[in-house]
Structure formats: structure tokens, C-alpha cells
Design a protein around this motif. Structure first.
Motif, PDB file in Angstrom:
ATOM      1  N   PRO A  87     -31.905  12.298  18.447  1.00 27.13           N
ATOM      2  CA  PRO A  87     -31.380  13.525  19.053  1.00 27.13           C
ATOM      3  C   PRO A  87     -31.067  13.303  20.528  1.00 27.13           C
ATOM      4  CG  PRO A  87     -33.634  13.855  18.242  1.00 27.13           C
ATOM      5  CD  PRO A  87     -33.298  12.415  18.041  1.00 27.13           C
ATOM      6  N   ARG A  88     -30.141  14.087  21.030  1.00 26.92           N
ATOM      7  CA  ARG A  88     -29.718  13.970  22.432  1.00 26.92           C
ATOM      8  C   ARG A  88     -30.468  15.005  23.259  1.00 26.92           C
ATOM      9  NH1 ARG A  88     -27.640   9.764  19.730  1.00 26.92           N
ATOM     10  NH2 ARG A  88     -25.503   9.288  20.281  1.00 26.92           N
ATOM     11  N   LEU A  89     -31.273  14.548  24.220  1.00 24.47           N
ATOM     12  CA  LEU A  89     -31.916  15.451  25.166  1.00 24.47           C
ATOM     13  C   LEU A  89     -31.033  15.500  26.421  1.00 24.47           C
ATOM     14  CD1 LEU A  89     -35.633  14.253  24.791  1.00 24.47           C
ATOM     15  CD2 LEU A  89     -34.461  16.113  23.574  1.00 24.47           C
ATOM     16  N   PRO A  90     -31.155  16.576  27.210  1.00 21.94           N
ATOM     17  CA  PRO A  90     -30.383  16.616  28.455  1.00 21.94           C
ATOM     18  C   PRO A  90     -30.816  15.474  29.365  1.00 21.94           C
ATOM     19  CG  PRO A  90     -31.407  18.739  27.995  1.00 21.94           C
ATOM     20  CD  PRO A  90     -31.992  17.765  27.027  1.00 21.94           C
ATOM     21  N   LYS A  91     -29.897  14.965  30.165  1.00 20.37           N
ATOM     22  CA  LYS A  91     -30.270  13.945  31.145  1.00 20.37           C
ATOM     23  C   LYS A  91     -29.379  14.086  32.372  1.00 20.37           C
ATOM     24  CE  LYS A  91     -27.699  10.554  28.795  1.00 20.37           C
ATOM     25  NZ  LYS A  91     -27.403   9.521  27.937  1.00 20.37           N
ATOM     26  N   PRO A  92     -29.744  13.457  33.467  1.00 19.38           N
ATOM     27  CA  PRO A  92     -28.932  13.605  34.671  1.00 19.38           C
ATOM     28  C   PRO A  92     -27.491  13.191  34.387  1.00 19.38           C
ATOM     29  CG  PRO A  92     -30.973  12.435  35.157  1.00 19.38           C
ATOM     30  CD  PRO A  92     -30.907  12.570  33.675  1.00 19.38           C
ATOM     31  N   GLY A  93     -26.577  13.980  34.890  1.00 21.69           N
ATOM     32  CA  GLY A  93     -25.166  13.652  34.698  1.00 21.69           C
ATOM     33  C   GLY A  93     -24.547  14.261  33.465  1.00 21.69           C
ATOM     34  N   THR A  94     -25.348  14.929  32.625  1.00 22.80           N
ATOM     35  CA  THR A  94     -24.761  15.581  31.449  1.00 22.80           C
ATOM     36  C   THR A  94     -24.643  17.076  31.703  1.00 22.80           C
ATOM     37  OG1 THR A  94     -26.872  16.025  30.309  1.00 22.80           O
ATOM     38  CG2 THR A  94     -25.813  13.913  29.861  1.00 22.80           C
ATOM     39  N   LEU A  95     -23.648  17.670  31.065  1.00 24.18           N
ATOM     40  CA  LEU A  95     -23.500  19.126  31.077  1.00 24.18           C
ATOM     41  C   LEU A  95     -23.731  19.590  29.651  1.00 24.18           C
ATOM     42  CD1 LEU A  95     -22.754  21.800  32.436  1.00 24.18           C
ATOM     43  CD2 LEU A  95     -20.338  21.207  32.137  1.00 24.18           C
ATOM     44  N   ASP A  96     -24.866  20.264  29.445  1.00 27.71           N
ATOM     45  CA  ASP A  96     -25.244  20.715  28.098  1.00 27.71           C
ATOM     46  C   ASP A  96     -24.886  22.185  27.964  1.00 27.71           C
ATOM     47  OD1 ASP A  96     -27.158  18.333  28.782  1.00 27.71           O
ATOM     48  OD2 ASP A  96     -27.160  18.536  26.599  1.00 27.71           O
ATOM     49  N   LEU A  97     -24.019  22.480  27.008  1.00 18.57           N
ATOM     50  CA  LEU A  97     -23.545  23.858  26.857  1.00 18.57           C
ATOM     51  C   LEU A  97     -23.896  24.376  25.468  1.00 18.57           C
ATOM     52  CD1 LEU A  97     -19.973  23.522  28.421  1.00 18.57           C
ATOM     53  CD2 LEU A  97     -22.087  24.313  29.525  1.00 18.57           C
ATOM     54  N   HIS A  98     -24.564  25.507  25.433  1.00 17.69           N
ATOM     55  CA  HIS A  98     -24.934  26.091  24.149  1.00 17.69           C
ATOM     56  C   HIS A  98     -23.794  26.981  23.665  1.00 17.69           C
ATOM     57  CE1 HIS A  98     -28.560  27.310  21.589  1.00 17.69           C
ATOM     58  NE2 HIS A  98     -27.461  27.532  20.932  1.00 17.69           N
ATOM     59  N   ILE A  99     -22.738  26.333  23.190  1.00 16.20           N
ATOM     60  CA  ILE A  99     -21.568  27.062  22.697  1.00 16.20           C
ATOM     61  C   ILE A  99     -21.165  26.461  21.348  1.00 16.20           C
ATOM     62  CG2 ILE A  99     -20.649  27.749  24.954  1.00 16.20           C
ATOM     63  CD1 ILE A  99     -18.788  25.335  24.876  1.00 16.20           C
ATOM     64  N   PRO A 100     -20.535  27.265  20.477  1.00 13.28           N
ATOM     65  CA  PRO A 100     -20.094  26.691  19.191  1.00 13.28           C
ATOM     66  C   PRO A 100     -18.916  25.740  19.402  1.00 13.28           C
ATOM     67  CG  PRO A 100     -19.384  28.987  19.382  1.00 13.28           C
ATOM     68  CD  PRO A 100     -20.222  28.699  20.590  1.00 13.28           C
ATOM     69  N   PHE A 101     -18.741  24.841  18.432  1.00 12.08           N
ATOM     70  CA  PHE A 101     -17.702  23.813  18.557  1.00 12.08           C
ATOM     71  C   PHE A 101     -16.293  24.414  18.661  1.00 12.08           C
ATOM     72  CE2 PHE A 101     -20.771  21.193  15.763  1.00 12.08           C
ATOM     73  CZ  PHE A 101     -21.567  20.940  16.865  1.00 12.08           C
ATOM     74  N   HIS A 102     -16.096  25.619  18.059  1.00 18.92           N
ATOM     75  CA  HIS A 102     -14.737  26.173  18.095  1.00 18.92           C
ATOM     76  C   HIS A 102     -14.468  26.921  19.401  1.00 18.92           C
ATOM     77  CE1 HIS A 102     -16.224  30.231  17.536  1.00 18.92           C
ATOM     78  NE2 HIS A 102     -16.931  29.818  16.496  1.00 18.92           N
ATOM     79  N   HIS A 103     -15.400  26.920  20.338  1.00 20.78           N
ATOM     80  CA  HIS A 103     -15.251  27.664  21.596  1.00 20.78           C
ATOM     81  C   HIS A 103     -13.925  27.307  22.279  1.00 20.78           C
ATOM     82  CE1 HIS A 103     -16.138  29.208  25.604  1.00 20.78           C
ATOM     83  NE2 HIS A 103     -17.172  29.866  25.090  1.00 20.78           N
ATOM     84  N   GLN A 104     -13.194  28.357  22.659  1.00 20.64           N
ATOM     85  CA  GLN A 104     -11.865  28.153  23.253  1.00 20.64           C
ATOM     86  C   GLN A 104     -11.943  27.353  24.557  1.00 20.64           C
ATOM     87  OE1 GLN A 104      -9.242  28.735  21.605  1.00 20.64           O
ATOM     88  NE2 GLN A 104      -7.767  28.201  23.218  1.00 20.64           N
ATOM     89  N   GLY A 105     -13.066  27.488  25.263  1.00 23.43           N
ATOM     90  CA  GLY A 105     -13.216  26.789  26.537  1.00 23.43           C
ATOM     91  C   GLY A 105     -13.123  25.277  26.384  1.00 23.43           C
ATOM     92  N   LEU A 106     -13.529  24.759  25.224  1.00 22.31           N
ATOM     93  CA  LEU A 106     -13.457  23.303  25.027  1.00 22.31           C
ATOM     94  C   LEU A 106     -12.005  22.852  24.923  1.00 22.31           C
ATOM     95  CD1 LEU A 106     -16.426  22.810  22.524  1.00 22.31           C
ATOM     96  CD2 LEU A 106     -16.364  22.188  24.954  1.00 22.31           C
TER      97      LEU A 106
END
Ligand SMILES: [Fe+2]
Ligand SMILES: [Fe+2]
Length: 527
Positions: free
Chosen positions: A181-200
Motif C-alpha cells: 500500500p502507498r502511505l503519504p510521503k514527502p513530496g506527494t499530494l494525496d487527494l481523497h477524491i474519486p478517480f472520475h473527479h473532473q479536477g484530474l
């Protein structure tokens, strides 16, 4: 950087996650995701928490590459514990659904003896009510069929599991996707959004067209910290390759693994997109080399190295149609690729053997795909014929030449082939490596080892080339490029059976007068 125009940095990558595990078909499609969570991922996290140091050691052991070991340092085990506790608390319904599927399949094995199935329904777990139908095949073997579109309704399909991790590719191999599993780490931007999110889509459009920090931060609903991290992912100039389009003739470029980009001035087609983001790296094409508009993406099958969300999400908004093989509807091991990608916001159409799509100056015909799925009843797999720029191409991906007569039939339908592209991973992983969590009846190791995810060996590939009448044959889809390591986890050396078979095939082609090659890194054909 809030003023002015910004583009995303060329090496911006996205890892789509579900409950922090890398997302792929069997961890996203609802029923299969439940099975994998309950029977693979939860036990894996439990095993890690029992002995984190053993997992870390095994995950860095080259001999155990591709094994199910969590590569997270022991100092972070409390975060893994919190992840597991969260899954048990928040995904209790999914875990129950998985047990219900196993119980239902067991009940069917015990009680469906060839007589009326109606009395069995009330005895099945209530979680499955309205989601399944029981049916016999013509050998009088009963099985459970899932009404899959219903499984995508809220309550079974939980978008709350989805998040994305954005970061800059640094050239260091990422941990193996199926195990860590991927944990947050320095340099990452972790966003709790669904994959279909328009922002992506908005974010990745800024690879081609300028945007700015304000607009992208709004689109991704970022707070101040998120906005600061995002600014590190932006640059004021694009890095697109000037020769990414052509204005005459036709071109094929090999982008690594099973990814080919087929182009004329009128059309662009990308097969099994899995593309490096690392701009400027020698010896490979990257996302910067793709044409701005992709008319068709052709997906050959559902394996995690052929339907790769980290690339597909980067392409959303610039693809006309994603063409996927049609599944058999409702079979646990054969989830619908169409439903899967539709729920990620991609424009999808599914095809069956010999379905045809035409475009200016050419056509695509879906052709059959034999084998490579451990003899499981998986219909969602196609090879493709493409007529482009006056040439006949055949894209075989991982299909196996179990039966040469098939290719004679394909040739009778589509004509003689000019260039054939073939996979030769002829000593693939055993059945349980990929399908363990879906098997509700245990198989022996001997049985599993006898059913490998193998493509053609030298003799089979030779038969395919002969039967198709191919003038040129190229071996691809071998997972050899090192930038694919987090997905492929291959470990070939010069003595590997697969590479020896490739050499044997190339020798045989030379004897037959067939122009042949073993693709690696990048290659281009122009005519
Ligand atoms: Fe495959
Ligand atoms: Fe493959």
C-alpha cells in the motif's frame, strides 16, 4: 506562480489507490474488489503486522520479486495498523459481501445437483439478494452469476475507497503494486477524491494546454498545503515533443511493453497504454511524445500491465474511444472492462471477436485471443487487426499460439499480415499468483503451477507467424523496460527460458525469411 500560465511538469505521475492499495481491475470492480480485500489484502496486512521486518527483507530480495510482501519500513507499522483497523471498520460490508460470495459458491457446489435451483435462493446469504442468478451450464454444473451493473450501485461500489497520490517520477523503482500500500510521503499530494473527479482531467490537460495554480487548485478542491504542494508540480513551459504528429504517410512507435502508437495524419491509435512520464530519459518515448488527440485506445485484456490506470487517467479528455474486449457477463473471474472504465469517466465501447470499427483510411477488427489466463473462463480478451496506411498489422499481446489453426482462420477473415506484434512471456506466473482471492475452492500447488499465465513459446510464435503469413514479426509485451518494474516485477537474465525462446524464434524467422526483432525501449517504423 498563481499568476501567468502553467503546465504540469512532464514527470508528474498519478497512482490511483483504493484503501491505499494500487487500483487495478480486481481491486476496483466491486465484487472482485471485495474478494481481494477480504481474502488477499487484509490477510497480507495482518501478516505484515505479525512480522514487519520479514516483509521488508523479503520485499527487497531479488529472488522473491513479485511476491506478496509489504515493503513498508517497520517504523511505520502503526500507520499500517491504522489502515487495517480502518478497513475493518469502514469496509465491514465489503468484507461481508466477499464471505457471502464464498458461502454462496460453496452452497451451489453442495446443493445444486441438477435439480430445480429455486429452493436454493432463500438459503443464500442475504448480502447477495437481488445481485445474482444461479444457472447450470450444459454439463449440468451450476454457478453464481452476478448482475454486475447492480454491483456498481452505491452500497456495493464504494467510491469513498478511492484516492490518488500525485508525485514527480524520480527514477527510483516504486514498490510492487500488488503487494505494498502507498502511505503519504514527502513530496506527494494525496487527494481523497474519486478517480472520475473532473479536477484530474483538468490537471492532466495542463500537459497540453496552459492553466494556472488558482484554477487547478480550485478544480482539485485543495487547501493551502495542497496548493503549495501542487505548485511544485507546475512549470511555466510545456515539454511536448515537436515531432509528436505526422503530416504524411504512416508511423508506428513502440513506447515499451505492449504500448504501440499507430499514426497517420488522420488517425492515432494507442495500444495498451502504459507510458513513462520521465521526460528526457534516454531510450524511451514518454507522455510528451503522444499525439495531442488519441482517436482510439485499444485494450487487449484486463491484466494489470495492459489496462493501466496511472496512464489512462493521464489521457482522459484527449481520447475519443477506449476499445475494450467484452466480458462474459456476470462471471466472478471475468468482470466487465466496460463498466470498470465507464465508472472512471472514460469513453468506452466493448467489442467481440470480429467486430469492426472503421476510420478514415483504415479499420480495426477485434480478433480472438487464446490462453494466457490460467485456463479460467475469461472472455474479456482480444487481439486486434489494424489496417493503417495501406498495411495490415496484427497485435497479439499476450495471446498464446495454443492452436495454430485459429490464425489460419484469422487470416482467412482479415487477409495476409504485414507486421505481427507478439508477446512471448512463455513461463508466466501460476494461477494463484493473480487469481487466488477469487478462487472459492482451494487448488493444489501442483494444479496451480500447471496453469500458468503464459504466452507463446518459440514454436507457437513461429506457427502464428506462418499461419498469418506475416512478413515481419516483432516480440513485445515482455515487461523488460525497467521503468515498468513496479507493475511487472520481472527478473529476466540472459539464461531465462523466455529470452532463450525469443532467440530461438528470431533464428527461426531468419531461416524463413521473415524480418523479425525483439523490441526494447523505443523503436520507430515509417512508411
Ligand atoms: Fe497478460
Ligand atoms: Fe502482459
Amino acid at each position: 506562480m498563481s499568476e501567468g500560465q502553467s503546465f504540469i511538469r512532464p514527470n508528474l505521475i498519478i497512482e490511483p489507490l483504493v484503501d491505499r492499495f494500487y487500483a487495478w481491475l480486481y481491486t476496483v470492480a466491486p465484487v472482485q474488489a471485495a474478494m481481494n480485500l477480504n481474502f488477499l489484502q487484509v490477510p497480507l496486512l495482518e501478516s505484515y503486522l505479525q512480522s514487519p521486518e520479514a516483509h521488508v527483507l523479503a520485499s527487497t530480495n531479488p529472488e522473491l520479486r513479485g511476491g506478496y510482501f509489504v515493503g513498508i519500513e517497520e517504523a511505520r507499522k502503526d500507520e499500517v495498523k491504522a489502515l487495517l483497523d480502518g478497513i475493518r471498520r469502514d469496509r465491514a460490508d465489503m468484507l461481508k459481501l466477499a464471505q457471502a460470495v464464498a458461502d454462496a459458491e460453496d452452497a451451489v457446489r453442495q446443493s445444486a445437483t441438477g435439480f430445480d435451483l429455486t429452493p436454493l435462493y432463500p438459503k443464500l446469504p442475504p448480502e447477495l439478494a437481488g445481485l445474482i442468478e444461479l444457472a447450470y451450464d450444459t454439463s449440468n454444473q451450476a454457478s453464481v452469476h452476478f448482475l454486475e451493473p447492480l454491483a456498481y450501485q452505491p452500497g456495493v461500489y464504494d467510491e469513498g475507497r478511492q484516492s490518488v497520490q500525485l508525485s514527480l517520477e524520480d527514477g527510483i523503482e516504486r514498490p510492487f503494486i500488488l503487494s505494498t500500500p502507498r502511505l503519504p510521503k514527502p513530496g506527494t499530494l494525496d487527494l481523497h477524491i474519486p478517480f472520475h473527479h473532473q479536477g484530474l482531467q483538468e490537471l492532466f490537460s495542463a500537459r497540453l494546454r496552459p492553466s494556472n495554480l488558482d484554477r487547478l487548485s480550485d478544480a482539485l478542491e485543495l487547501d493551502a498545503a495542497g496548493r503549495a504542494q501542487l505548485s511544485a508540480f507546475l512549470t511555466d513551459s510545456p515539454s511536448l515533443a515537436p515531432d509528436r504528429h505526422i503530416d504524411a504517410g504512416a508511423r508506428i512507435r513502440y513506447f515499451g511493453h505492449a504500448c504501440l502508437v499507430l499514426q497517420t495524419p488522420e488517425v492515432s491509435i494507442v495500444t495498451d497504454p502504459f507510458i513513462s512520464a520521465e521526460s528526457g530519459a534516454a531510450g524511451r518515448y514518454t507522455l510528451d511524445d503522444l499525439p495531442d488527440r488519441i482517436d482510439y485506445v485499444l485494450i487487449t485484456h484486463g491484466h494489470q500491465d495492459h489496462i493501466v490506470l496511472e496512464t489512462l487517467l493521464q489521457l482522459r479528455g484527449r481520447v475519443g474511444t477506449v476499445v475494450v474486449p467484452r466480458s462474459s457477463r456476470g462471471n466472478l473471474v471475468d468482470p466487465s472492462l466496460r463498466l470498470y472504465l465507464e465508472h472512471l469517466g472514460l469513453p468506452v465501447t466493448d467489442v467481440d471477436d470480429f467486430d469492426e470499427l472503421t476510420f478514415p483510411g483504415g479499420r480495426i477488427i477485434a480478433t480472438p485471443f487464446l490462453g494466457e489466463h490460467a485456463d479460467l473462463d475469461i472472455r474479456a480478451k482480444q487481439t486486434y487487426f489494424v489496417h493503417l496506411g495501406g498495411r495490415n498489422l496484427w497485435l497479439g499481446a499476450d495471446s498464446s499460439g495454443i492452436e495454430p489453426a485459429l490464425y489460419r482462420r484469422i487470416r482467412a477473415h482479415v487477409g495476409k499480415i504485414d507486421m505481427a506484434f507478439l508477446g512471448m512471456e512463455c513461463d508466466g506466473a501460476p494461477l494463484t499468483w493473480l487469481y487466488q482471492a477469487l478462487l472459492t475452492q482451494p487448488v493444489t500447488k501442483r494444479m496451480s503451477d500447471s496453469r500458468k499465465l503464459s504466452g507463446s513459446n518459440a514454436a507457437q510464435a513461429g506457427d502464428i507467424v506462418d499461419e498469418l503469413g506475416a512478413s515481419e514479426a516483432y516480440i513485445y509485451a515482455m515487461g523488460e523496460e525497467h521503468w515498468l518494474g513496479h507493475v511487472m516485477a520481472t527478473s529476466y537474465n540472459d539464461d531465462s527460458y523466455q529470452l532463450k525462446q525469443v532467440e530461438e524464434f528470431l533464428d527461426a524467422c531468419a531461416t524463413r525469411g521473415v524480418k523479425a526483432g525483439h523490441l526494447f525501449g523505443q523503436q520507430e517504423w515509417r512508411w
